[in-house]
Design a protein around this motif. Structure first.
Motif, PDB file in Angstrom:
ATOM      1  N   SER A 127      64.158   9.818  28.722  1.00  0.00           N
ATOM      2  CA  SER A 127      64.823   8.907  29.662  1.00  0.00           C
ATOM      3  C   SER A 127      65.523   9.684  30.778  1.00  0.00           C
ATOM      4  O   SER A 127      66.534   9.236  31.309  1.00  0.00           O
ATOM      5  N   TYR A 128      64.966  10.836  31.129  1.00  0.00           N
ATOM      6  CA  TYR A 128      65.625  11.738  32.075  1.00  0.00           C
ATOM      7  C   TYR A 128      64.932  11.760  33.433  1.00  0.00           C
ATOM      8  O   TYR A 128      65.107  12.682  34.211  1.00  0.00           O
ATOM      9  N   GLY A 129      64.114  10.751  33.706  1.00  0.00           N
ATOM     10  CA  GLY A 129      63.446  10.635  34.989  1.00  0.00           C
ATOM     11  C   GLY A 129      62.080  11.299  35.001  1.00  0.00           C
ATOM     12  O   GLY A 129      61.685  11.969  34.037  1.00  0.00           O
ATOM     13  N   PRO A 130      61.336  11.109  36.095  1.00  0.00           N
ATOM     14  CA  PRO A 130      60.021  11.719  36.192  1.00  0.00           C
ATOM     15  C   PRO A 130      60.131  13.238  36.271  1.00  0.00           C
ATOM     16  O   PRO A 130      61.131  13.771  36.754  1.00  0.00           O
ATOM     17  N   VAL A 131      59.092  13.904  35.795  1.00  0.00           N
ATOM     18  CA  VAL A 131      59.062  15.366  35.809  1.00  0.00           C
ATOM     19  C   VAL A 131      58.134  15.802  36.932  1.00  0.00           C
ATOM     20  O   VAL A 131      56.999  15.325  37.032  1.00  0.00           O
ATOM     21  N   GLY A 132      58.631  16.700  37.767  1.00  0.00           N
ATOM     22  CA  GLY A 132      57.813  17.228  38.844  1.00  0.00           C
ATOM     23  C   GLY A 132      56.619  17.986  38.281  1.00  0.00           C
ATOM     24  O   GLY A 132      56.606  18.387  37.117  1.00  0.00           O
ATOM     25  N   THR A 133      55.606  18.137  39.108  1.00  0.00           N
ATOM     26  CA  THR A 133      54.423  18.884  38.687  1.00  0.00           C
ATOM     27  C   THR A 133      54.212  20.049  39.646  1.00  0.00           C
ATOM     28  O   THR A 133      54.728  20.057  40.770  1.00  0.00           O
TER      29      THR A 133
END
Length: 179
Positions: free
Chosen positions: A154-160
């Motif tokens: 629940s910590y937000g989207p993860v960059g790629t």
């Protein structure tokens, strides 16, 4: 004639200092970490408790967050060596989190009740930007094991990095926790 007593005193001092040196080997007074014990079985997921947090979530896109994971051995003495296998999932998409290249794994022996930790560090991606992994779960497996234990993300989207299958994230090797 005075050189003899000074030479004897210097030699005696050198011998005393040498007697204190352990020759650079392991200092057994620090406690047995089990690194010499090669007969201990690898830790199994069914014999350990995993806990995620407390998390230092990345507040906005481009910020870095840290997700510590603590493992507590609840079974017989076992060993951990290497990196955990960590996978982030977003629906049917999954992305394996790579090992932190600067982290050096050690062989850890865990008696019943002992703990070890590792940290997942990630860069938060942008909401709905199509370049980020909108992760909803985190799956953790022990080295060499199949299966794993899942936790809500629940910590937000993860960059790629270059593709959606390569998260801008890494995991450290296991580290001994506690005293």
């Amino acid at each position: 004639m005075r050189a003899f007593p000074i030479t004897v005193a210097a030699l005696a001092a050198a011998l005393v200092l040498t007697a204190c040196d352990n020759g650079g080997g392991n200092d057994d007074s620090r406690g047995d970490t089990g690194s010499k014990n090669t007969d201990t079985a690898a830790c199994r997921l069914g014999d350990v408790a995993l806990q995620v947090g407390p998390v230092s979530a990345a507040p906005a896109a481009g910020d870095t967050g840290n997700v510590p994971v603590t493992l507590t051995n609840q079974g017989a003495r076992c060993t951990l060596e290497g990196f955990p296998a960590v996978v982030l999932s977003a629906g049917s998409s999954t992305a394996t989190v790579p090992a932190d290249r600067t982290s050096r794994p050690e062989k850890l022996a865990l008696a019943k009740g002992d703990t070890a930790t590792f940290t997942l560090t990630y860069v938060r991606g942008g909401d709905g930007d199509g370049k980020s992994l909108p992760a909803t779960s985190l799956k953790v497996a022990l080295p060499g094991a199949t299966g794993g234990k899942s936790f809500a993300w629940s910590y937000g989207p993860v960059g790629t990095t270059r593709t959606a299958n390569t998260p801008d994230a890494s995991v450290t090797a296991f580290q001994q926790a506690g005293d």
